[in-house]
Design an enzyme around this catalytic site. Structure first.
Site, PDB file in Angstrom:
ATOM      1  N   ARG A   1      -6.016   6.643  -6.551  1.00  0.00           N
ATOM      2  CA  ARG A   1      -5.336   5.649  -5.710  1.00  0.00           C
ATOM      3  C   ARG A   1      -3.883   5.579  -6.141  1.00  0.00           C
ATOM      4  O   ARG A   1      -3.568   5.690  -7.344  1.00  0.00           O
ATOM      5  CB  ARG A   1      -5.971   4.261  -5.877  1.00  0.00           C
ATOM      6  CG  ARG A   1      -7.299   4.076  -5.169  1.00  0.00           C
ATOM      7  CD  ARG A   1      -7.152   4.035  -3.643  1.00  0.00           C
ATOM      8  NE  ARG A   1      -8.411   3.788  -2.981  1.00  0.00           N
ATOM      9  CZ  ARG A   1      -9.265   4.743  -2.569  1.00  0.00           C
ATOM     10  NH1 ARG A   1      -8.969   6.015  -2.740  1.00  0.00           N
ATOM     11  NH2 ARG A   1     -10.384   4.414  -1.951  1.00  0.00           N
TER      12      ARG A   1
ATOM     13  N   GLU B   1       0.656   3.214   1.469  1.00  0.00           N
ATOM     14  CA  GLU B   1       0.284   4.278   2.406  1.00  0.00           C
ATOM     15  C   GLU B   1       0.365   3.695   3.804  1.00  0.00           C
ATOM     16  O   GLU B   1      -0.180   2.602   4.016  1.00  0.00           O
ATOM     17  CB  GLU B   1      -1.138   4.776   2.117  1.00  0.00           C
ATOM     18  CG  GLU B   1      -1.227   5.501   0.799  1.00  0.00           C
ATOM     19  CD  GLU B   1      -2.618   6.024   0.465  1.00  0.00           C
ATOM     20  OE1 GLU B   1      -3.562   5.776   1.246  1.00  0.00           O
ATOM     21  OE2 GLU B   1      -2.762   6.666  -0.570  1.00  0.00           O
TER      22      GLU B   1
ATOM     23  N   THR C   1      -5.440  12.078  -7.380  1.00  0.00           N
ATOM     24  CA  THR C   1      -6.257  12.017  -6.157  1.00  0.00           C
ATOM     25  C   THR C   1      -7.080  10.725  -6.132  1.00  0.00           C
ATOM     26  O   THR C   1      -8.064  10.651  -5.407  1.00  0.00           O
ATOM     27  CB  THR C   1      -7.222  13.226  -6.069  1.00  0.00           C
ATOM     28  OG1 THR C   1      -7.938  13.342  -7.307  1.00  0.00           O
ATOM     29  CG2 THR C   1      -6.500  14.517  -5.767  1.00  0.00           C
TER      30      THR C   1
ATOM     31  N   GLY D   1     -15.657  10.626 -14.228  1.00  0.00           N
ATOM     32  CA  GLY D   1     -16.786  10.289 -13.346  1.00  0.00           C
ATOM     33  C   GLY D   1     -17.158  11.531 -12.540  1.00  0.00           C
ATOM     34  O   GLY D   1     -16.874  12.660 -12.948  1.00  0.00           O
ATOM     35  N   ARG D   2     -17.775  11.296 -11.395  1.00  0.00           N
ATOM     36  CA  ARG D   2     -18.268  12.435 -10.590  1.00  0.00           C
ATOM     37  C   ARG D   2     -17.144  13.423 -10.246  1.00  0.00           C
ATOM     38  O   ARG D   2     -17.296  14.629 -10.394  1.00  0.00           O
ATOM     39  CB  ARG D   2     -18.864  11.949  -9.270  1.00  0.00           C
ATOM     40  CG  ARG D   2     -20.013  10.996  -9.400  1.00  0.00           C
ATOM     41  CD  ARG D   2     -20.415  10.557  -7.992  1.00  0.00           C
ATOM     42  NE  ARG D   2     -21.331   9.452  -8.007  1.00  0.00           N
ATOM     43  CZ  ARG D   2     -20.966   8.165  -8.124  1.00  0.00           C
ATOM     44  NH1 ARG D   2     -19.694   7.831  -8.225  1.00  0.00           N
ATOM     45  NH2 ARG D   2     -21.872   7.223  -8.126  1.00  0.00           N
ATOM     46  N   ILE D   3     -16.011  12.899  -9.769  1.00  0.00           N
ATOM     47  CA  ILE D   3     -14.937  13.795  -9.311  1.00  0.00           C
ATOM     48  C   ILE D   3     -14.260  14.463 -10.509  1.00  0.00           C
ATOM     49  O   ILE D   3     -13.997  15.670 -10.486  1.00  0.00           O
ATOM     50  CB  ILE D   3     -13.931  13.022  -8.424  1.00  0.00           C
ATOM     51  CG1 ILE D   3     -14.653  12.528  -7.162  1.00  0.00           C
ATOM     52  CG2 ILE D   3     -12.743  13.907  -8.045  1.00  0.00           C
ATOM     53  CD1 ILE D   3     -13.864  11.540  -6.319  1.00  0.00           C
TER      54      ILE D   3
ATOM     55  N   HIS E   1      -3.121  11.260   1.849  1.00  0.00           N
ATOM     56  CA  HIS E   1      -4.463  10.799   1.439  1.00  0.00           C
ATOM     57  C   HIS E   1      -5.576  11.592   2.137  1.00  0.00           C
ATOM     58  O   HIS E   1      -6.293  11.067   3.001  1.00  0.00           O
ATOM     59  CB  HIS E   1      -4.613   9.295   1.724  1.00  0.00           C
ATOM     60  CG  HIS E   1      -5.711   8.649   0.925  1.00  0.00           C
ATOM     61  ND1 HIS E   1      -5.700   7.338   0.535  1.00  0.00           N
ATOM     62  CD2 HIS E   1      -6.880   9.149   0.438  1.00  0.00           C
ATOM     63  CE1 HIS E   1      -6.800   7.063  -0.141  1.00  0.00           C
ATOM     64  NE2 HIS E   1      -7.542   8.148  -0.210  1.00  0.00           N
TER      65      HIS E   1
HETATM   66  C1  GLV Z   1     -11.051   7.933  -0.463  1.00  0.00           C
HETATM   67  O1  GLV Z   1     -10.015   7.824  -1.010  1.00  0.00           O
HETATM   68  C2  GLV Z   1     -12.251   7.322  -0.917  1.00  0.00           C
HETATM   69  O2  GLV Z   1     -12.200   6.446  -1.799  1.00  0.00           O
HETATM   70  O3  GLV Z   1     -13.315   7.683  -0.409  1.00  0.00           O
END
Ligand code: GLV
Length: 304
Positions: free
Chosen positions: A217, A246, A215, A139-141, A265
């Site tokens: 979940r 968390e 990065t 996806g975007r990230i 996080h």
């Molecule tokens: C952070 O983890 C988000 O989902 O923006």
């Protein structure tokens, strides 16, 4: 200003409200600006009442919200994509570098007074040039990470049946990705299907020199299986920006490992990014209260 136009309840605590505190505060509200630490399920939506017009989550991930229940009630749910893509991709890349070049281990080594001389074999790490980066979830990230990897002369492959190729990255089956990757970045949202996607079987198919970075979940990784893979050096290292739960309890065995980096996080934690996220969350909230379409809605079905 939201405060000039509406009556606003702001939770004052540094810690998130407990379930009981949340229930006491939210009855009768029209809009809810939530953080990822707020669990918004069917029961809470019913306690809030049928006047609820919008849930605006200040995060891109919305796994803390029961989307099916919100959609069934016609409540649009907003999130904050795009504005945090670069910061999160930077964090993933920083974690890849830190794990590959053993930054935290080296820092602890020095502070413990163990550095006695420069040595050709001291704390050797992994190379980036010509290494293969496998991105799970394009996806975007995921794509922003691929873009960065180009600058490091890496080969990029990805697994995501719903995404097309970009930045020279090659789509592959998950098995192929596990077999070929020197670095694996996890970039899928947490859903029923992705819960513990990274389990003992997944880890056993990775290369012994491979580095896992998460990065997305914490729930996507089976931490007990990851501990086994790291302690037995089945994989080289892991770097986690997110954990389950968390905060991570200090007695979590992962914290004893030199080859595991764990962050609290912080993927989107840059000043400008957090400012843009809060603006977007406010825009979603106001649009919802005023009965307009949310600028970023994750369940647009509510409008059809
Ligand atoms: C952070 O983890 C988000 O989902 O923006």
């Amino acid at each position: 200003m939201i405060m000039d136009r509406y009556s606003v309840i702001i939770w004052p605590g540094e810690l998130p409200p407990t379930r009981g505190q949340l229930i006491q505060q939210v009855r009768g509200i029209d809009g809810f600006l939530s953080l990822l630490t707020d669990r918004i399920d069917e029961e809470l939506m019913d306690l809030i009442g049928p006047q609820l017009k919008v849930i605006s989550n200040m995060a891109v991930g919305v796994d803390n919200i029961d989307l099916i229940a919100a959609t069934a009630r016609g409540i649009p749910v907003g999130n904050t994509p795009d504005v945090l893509t670069d910061a999160t991709a930077d964090q993933a890349f920083a974690l890849m570098l830190a794990a590959a070049r053993r930054f935290l281990e080296a820092d602890r080594f020095l502070r413990a007074g163990k550095w006695i001389t420069w040595s050709p074999s001291l704390l050797l790490g992994a190379d980036f040039v010509d290494a293969t980066l496998g991105i799970v979830g394009f996806g975007r990230i995921g794509r922003a990470i691929a873009k960065r990897a180009l600058g490091f002369d890496m080969h990029v492959i990805f697994h995501d049946p719903s995404a097309g190729s970009e930045f020279n990255a090659q789509p592959v089956e998950l098995d192929t990705l596990l077999r070929l990757s020197d670095f694996i970045s996890i970039n899928v949202p947490l859903t029923y299907e992705t819960h513990h996607l990274v389990n003992a079987k997944f880890l056993s198919r990775m290369k012994s020199n491979a580095i896992l970075v998460n990065t997305s979940r914490g729930g996507v990784v089976d931490q007990a299986a990851l501990y086994d893979a790291l302690i037995s050096r089945k994989i080289f290292a892991a770097a986690l920006d997110v954990t389950d739960p968390e905060p991570l309890p200090l007695d979590c065995p992962l914290l004893e490992l030199e080859n595991c980096i764990i962050m609290p996080h912080l993927g989107s934690a840059s000043r400008r990014t957090r400012e843009m996220m809060s603006l977007l969350a406010a825009e979603n909230l106001i649009a919802g209260i005023e009965g307009k379409r949310l600028p970023n809605c994750v369940n647009p079905q509510v409008y059809s």
